[in-house]
Design a protein around this motif. Structure first.
Motif, PDB file in Angstrom:
ATOM      1  N   PHE A  41     -16.275   0.567  19.135  1.00 46.79           N
ATOM      2  CA  PHE A  41     -17.721   0.816  19.116  1.00 46.79           C
ATOM      3  C   PHE A  41     -18.079   2.010  18.227  1.00 46.79           C
ATOM      4  O   PHE A  41     -19.008   1.941  17.421  1.00 46.79           O
ATOM      5  N   ASP A  42     -17.309   3.091  18.355  1.00 47.50           N
ATOM      6  CA  ASP A  42     -17.634   4.307  17.588  1.00 47.50           C
ATOM      7  C   ASP A  42     -17.265   4.199  16.112  1.00 47.50           C
ATOM      8  O   ASP A  42     -17.653   5.034  15.319  1.00 47.50           O
ATOM      9  N   ARG A  43     -16.477   3.185  15.745  1.00 50.40           N
ATOM     10  CA  ARG A  43     -16.025   3.056  14.355  1.00 50.40           C
ATOM     11  C   ARG A  43     -16.662   1.873  13.624  1.00 50.40           C
ATOM     12  O   ARG A  43     -16.292   1.570  12.493  1.00 50.40           O
ATOM     13  N   LYS A  44     -17.631   1.222  14.288  1.00 53.41           N
ATOM     14  CA  LYS A  44     -18.171  -0.016  13.700  1.00 53.41           C
ATOM     15  C   LYS A  44     -18.924   0.200  12.385  1.00 53.41           C
ATOM     16  O   LYS A  44     -19.067  -0.731  11.585  1.00 53.41           O
ATOM     17  N   GLY A  45     -19.370   1.435  12.151  1.00 49.65           N
ATOM     18  CA  GLY A  45     -20.099   1.730  10.912  1.00 49.65           C
ATOM     19  C   GLY A  45     -19.200   2.252   9.795  1.00 49.65           C
ATOM     20  O   GLY A  45     -19.679   2.630   8.727  1.00 49.65           O
ATOM     21  N   ASP A  46     -17.883   2.269  10.031  1.00 47.96           N
ATOM     22  CA  ASP A  46     -16.950   2.772   9.005  1.00 47.96           C
ATOM     23  C   ASP A  46     -16.425   1.622   8.144  1.00 47.96           C
ATOM     24  O   ASP A  46     -16.212   0.512   8.648  1.00 47.96           O
ATOM     25  N   PRO A  47     -16.185   1.920   6.828  1.00 46.18           N
ATOM     26  CA  PRO A  47     -15.613   0.864   5.985  1.00 46.18           C
ATOM     27  C   PRO A  47     -14.249   0.416   6.524  1.00 46.18           C
ATOM     28  O   PRO A  47     -13.479   1.236   7.027  1.00 46.18           O
ATOM     29  N   VAL A  48     -13.985  -0.870   6.392  1.00 48.80           N
ATOM     30  CA  VAL A  48     -12.738  -1.426   6.931  1.00 48.80           C
ATOM     31  C   VAL A  48     -11.511  -0.814   6.250  1.00 48.80           C
ATOM     32  O   VAL A  48     -10.446  -0.702   6.856  1.00 48.80           O
ATOM     33  N   ARG A  49     -11.680  -0.353   4.988  1.00 46.59           N
ATOM     34  CA  ARG A  49     -10.522   0.257   4.305  1.00 46.59           C
ATOM     35  C   ARG A  49     -10.056   1.531   5.016  1.00 46.59           C
ATOM     36  O   ARG A  49      -8.932   1.974   4.824  1.00 46.59           O
ATOM     37  N   THR A  50     -10.920   2.120   5.845  1.00 47.92           N
ATOM     38  CA  THR A  50     -10.526   3.330   6.574  1.00 47.92           C
ATOM     39  C   THR A  50      -9.906   2.987   7.938  1.00 47.92           C
ATOM     40  O   THR A  50      -9.578   3.874   8.707  1.00 47.92           O
ATOM     41  N   TYR A  51      -9.771   1.712   8.236  1.00 53.79           N
ATOM     42  CA  TYR A  51      -9.200   1.297   9.513  1.00 53.79           C
ATOM     43  C   TYR A  51      -7.669   1.296   9.462  1.00 53.79           C
ATOM     44  O   TYR A  51      -7.076   0.997   8.433  1.00 53.79           O
ATOM     45  N   SER A  52      -7.071   1.569  10.607  1.00 52.74           N
ATOM     46  CA  SER A  52      -5.611   1.380  10.726  1.00 52.74           C
ATOM     47  C   SER A  52      -5.346  -0.119  10.880  1.00 52.74           C
ATOM     48  O   SER A  52      -6.285  -0.903  11.127  1.00 52.74           O
ATOM     49  N   SER A  53      -4.071  -0.513  10.761  1.00 55.49           N
ATOM     50  CA  SER A  53      -3.780  -1.951  10.845  1.00 55.49           C
ATOM     51  C   SER A  53      -4.094  -2.507  12.238  1.00 55.49           C
ATOM     52  O   SER A  53      -4.577  -3.634  12.365  1.00 55.49           O
ATOM     53  N   GLY A  54      -3.874  -1.714  13.273  1.00 56.76           N
ATOM     54  CA  GLY A  54      -4.204  -2.171  14.633  1.00 56.76           C
ATOM     55  C   GLY A  54      -5.710  -2.295  14.817  1.00 56.76           C
ATOM     56  O   GLY A  54      -6.191  -3.200  15.513  1.00 56.76           O
ATOM     57  N   MET A  55      -6.471  -1.380  14.193  1.00 56.97           N
ATOM     58  CA  MET A  55      -7.939  -1.473  14.280  1.00 56.97           C
ATOM     59  C   MET A  55      -8.442  -2.733  13.572  1.00 56.97           C
ATOM     60  O   MET A  55      -9.366  -3.393  14.044  1.00 56.97           O
ATOM     61  N   LYS A  56      -7.798  -3.086  12.461  1.00 56.39           N
ATOM     62  CA  LYS A  56      -8.197  -4.326  11.765  1.00 56.39           C
ATOM     63  C   LYS A  56      -7.920  -5.544  12.652  1.00 56.39           C
ATOM     64  O   LYS A  56      -8.712  -6.475  12.708  1.00 56.39           O
ATOM     65  N   GLN A  57      -6.785  -5.514  13.326  1.00 57.46           N
ATOM     66  CA  GLN A  57      -6.455  -6.617  14.226  1.00 57.46           C
ATOM     67  C   GLN A  57      -7.482  -6.695  15.358  1.00 57.46           C
ATOM     68  O   GLN A  57      -7.935  -7.777  15.719  1.00 57.46           O
ATOM     69  N   ARG A  58      -7.871  -5.562  15.904  1.00 58.46           N
ATOM     70  CA  ARG A  58      -8.892  -5.558  16.959  1.00 58.46           C
ATOM     71  C   ARG A  58     -10.208  -6.133  16.445  1.00 58.46           C
ATOM     72  O   ARG A  58     -10.892  -6.886  17.146  1.00 58.46           O
ATOM     73  N   LEU A  59     -10.557  -5.780  15.203  1.00 61.76           N
ATOM     74  CA  LEU A  59     -11.803  -6.288  14.610  1.00 61.76           C
ATOM     75  C   LEU A  59     -11.784  -7.821  14.508  1.00 61.76           C
ATOM     76  O   LEU A  59     -12.802  -8.484  14.719  1.00 61.76           O
ATOM     77  N   LYS A  60     -10.607  -8.371  14.237  1.00 57.23           N
ATOM     78  CA  LYS A  60     -10.503  -9.833  14.140  1.00 57.23           C
ATOM     79  C   LYS A  60     -10.875 -10.508  15.466  1.00 57.23           C
ATOM     80  O   LYS A  60     -11.392 -11.612  15.486  1.00 57.23           O
ATOM     81  N   TYR A  61     -10.593  -9.830  16.582  1.00 54.57           N
ATOM     82  CA  TYR A  61     -10.989 -10.385  17.881  1.00 54.57           C
ATOM     83  C   TYR A  61     -12.506 -10.389  18.035  1.00 54.57           C
ATOM     84  O   TYR A  61     -13.075 -11.328  18.597  1.00 54.57           O
ATOM     85  N   ALA A  62     -13.160  -9.334  17.537  1.00 52.64           N
ATOM     86  CA  ALA A  62     -14.632  -9.309  17.596  1.00 52.64           C
ATOM     87  C   ALA A  62     -15.190 -10.478  16.781  1.00 52.64           C
ATOM     88  O   ALA A  62     -16.111 -11.179  17.219  1.00 52.64           O
ATOM     89  N   PHE A  63     -14.606 -10.721  15.594  1.00 48.58           N
ATOM     90  CA  PHE A  63     -15.011 -11.850  14.754  1.00 48.58           C
ATOM     91  C   PHE A  63     -14.862 -13.162  15.503  1.00 48.58           C
ATOM     92  O   PHE A  63     -15.760 -13.990  15.536  1.00 48.58           O
ATOM     93  N   ALA A  64     -13.682 -13.344  16.082  1.00 45.55           N
ATOM     94  CA  ALA A  64     -13.349 -14.632  16.695  1.00 45.55           C
ATOM     95  C   ALA A  64     -14.236 -14.949  17.892  1.00 45.55           C
ATOM     96  O   ALA A  64     -14.526 -16.097  18.165  1.00 45.55           O
ATOM     97  N   LEU A  65     -14.666 -13.895  18.605  1.00 47.31           N
ATOM     98  CA  LEU A  65     -15.410 -14.114  19.856  1.00 47.31           C
ATOM     99  C   LEU A  65     -16.916 -14.063  19.680  1.00 47.31           C
ATOM    100  O   LEU A  65     -17.675 -14.322  20.618  1.00 47.31           O
ATOM    101  N   LEU A  66     -17.345 -13.728  18.485  1.00 45.72           N
ATOM    102  CA  LEU A  66     -18.760 -13.486  18.185  1.00 45.72           C
ATOM    103  C   LEU A  66     -19.684 -14.613  18.651  1.00 45.72           C
ATOM    104  O   LEU A  66     -20.727 -14.370  19.242  1.00 45.72           O
ATOM    105  N   HIS A  67     -19.290 -15.852  18.377  1.00 46.79           N
ATOM    106  CA  HIS A  67     -20.150 -16.994  18.690  1.00 46.79           C
ATOM    107  C   HIS A  67     -19.732 -17.679  19.990  1.00 46.79           C
ATOM    108  O   HIS A  67     -20.110 -18.813  20.245  1.00 46.79           O
ATOM    109  N   GLN A  68     -18.956 -16.942  20.815  1.00 49.27           N
ATOM    110  CA  GLN A  68     -18.517 -17.424  22.126  1.00 49.27           C
ATOM    111  C   GLN A  68     -17.980 -18.866  22.065  1.00 49.27           C
ATOM    112  O   GLN A  68     -18.504 -19.774  22.708  1.00 49.27           O
TER     113      GLN A  68
END
Ligand SMILES: Nc1ncnc2c1ncn2[C@@H]1O[C@H](COP(=O)(O)OP(=O)(O)OP(=O)(O)O)[C@@H](O)[C@H]1O
Ligand SMILES: [Mg+2]
Length: 215
Positions: A126-153
């Motif tokens: 939540f606190d990092r959602k406004g940061d560019p993805v290039r500044t994410y760690s690899s685990g944070m990128k993986q977590r973001l993929k879950y947000a993508f996948a679940l977006l449309h329920q």
């Protein structure tokens, strides 16, 4: 809300460059259950996951994806599934939020902002959602993929290497997601990890299938 999803694969075969990756893959996946696709490196787990997602087409066999007994056409399948995989590309220069807006715009997916905020909270970004993805760690990128996948329920969640780059907190988030998804629909997990199998109700072992098809 239940969606009464049913997936039926009948004698699926995939060939790359005249080499058969697998053949005679059959299974039925009903609402409320999780199916594991297991097998060694190169056995075809990702290939089968992509066929189920409609990204690749099989060389033989039939695949029926239905919701409330109505068959969903291949071109519309993406609306009913979320896919977490190592090959999902994120735009590094855009923020996580912008990535989600671009993705949902291109795919014309509906979501509400409240759901999006709760997803970012769920995956701990939540606190990092406004940061560019290039500044994410690899685990944070993986977590973001879950947000993508679940977006449309989606009624179906397909996870290829679900725990890639995740720490123990991230892995428990994934297992919570799997348990929740089983209340709403179904899950398919392509994995090499024995622990992941505990969350699955049935297993397709591609090693066994490969051996059988070579007989
Ligand atoms: N686009 C492609 N073109 C040709 N061969 C491919 C292609 N994609 C996959 N393959 C081959 O198909 C086989 C299965 O690959 P796949 O990626 O599905 O395996 P996997 O079980 O997911 O492996 P891993 O555990 O390493 O992720 C491999 O022999 C691979 O080389
Ligand atoms: Mg793979």
């Amino acid at each position: 809300m239940k969606t009464n999803i049913k997936i039926e694969a009948i004698n699926i075969k995939k060939v790359f460059n005249r080499t058969t990756v697998f053949s005679n893959i059959s299974f039925i996946l009903e609402e409320g259950s999780a199916l594991a696709i297991a097998g060694k490196n190169g056995s075809g787990k990702s290939t089968l996951a992509k066929i189920i997602a409609g990204v690749l087409t099989p060389n033989a066999g039939e695949f029926i994806f239905s919701i409330n007994d109505k068959e969903i056409a291949l071109v519309n399948r993406f609306k009913y599934l979320g896919f977490v995989s190592p090959y999902l590309q994120l735009y590094e220069e855009f923020t996580a939020l912008e990535n989600i807006q671009i993705y949902s715009g291109v795919r014309k997916l509906n979501f509400n902002n409240k759901n999006l905020s709760s997803l970012f909270t769920k995956v701990g970004l939540f606190d990092r959602k406004g940061d560019p993805v290039r500044t994410y760690s690899s685990g944070m990128k993986q977590r973001l993929k879950y947000a993508f996948a679940l977006l449309h329920q989606p009624p179906l969640l397909i996870l290829d290497e679900p725990r890639s780059n995740l720490d123990s907190d991230g892995i428990s988030i994934v297992y919570d997601i799997v348990k929740e998804q089983k209340q709403k629909g179904s899950v398919i997990i392509a994995t090499n990890d024995k622990e992941d199998l505990q969350y699955c109700d049935s297993i397709i072992d591609l090693n066994v299938k490969v051996n059988n098809s070579n007989k």
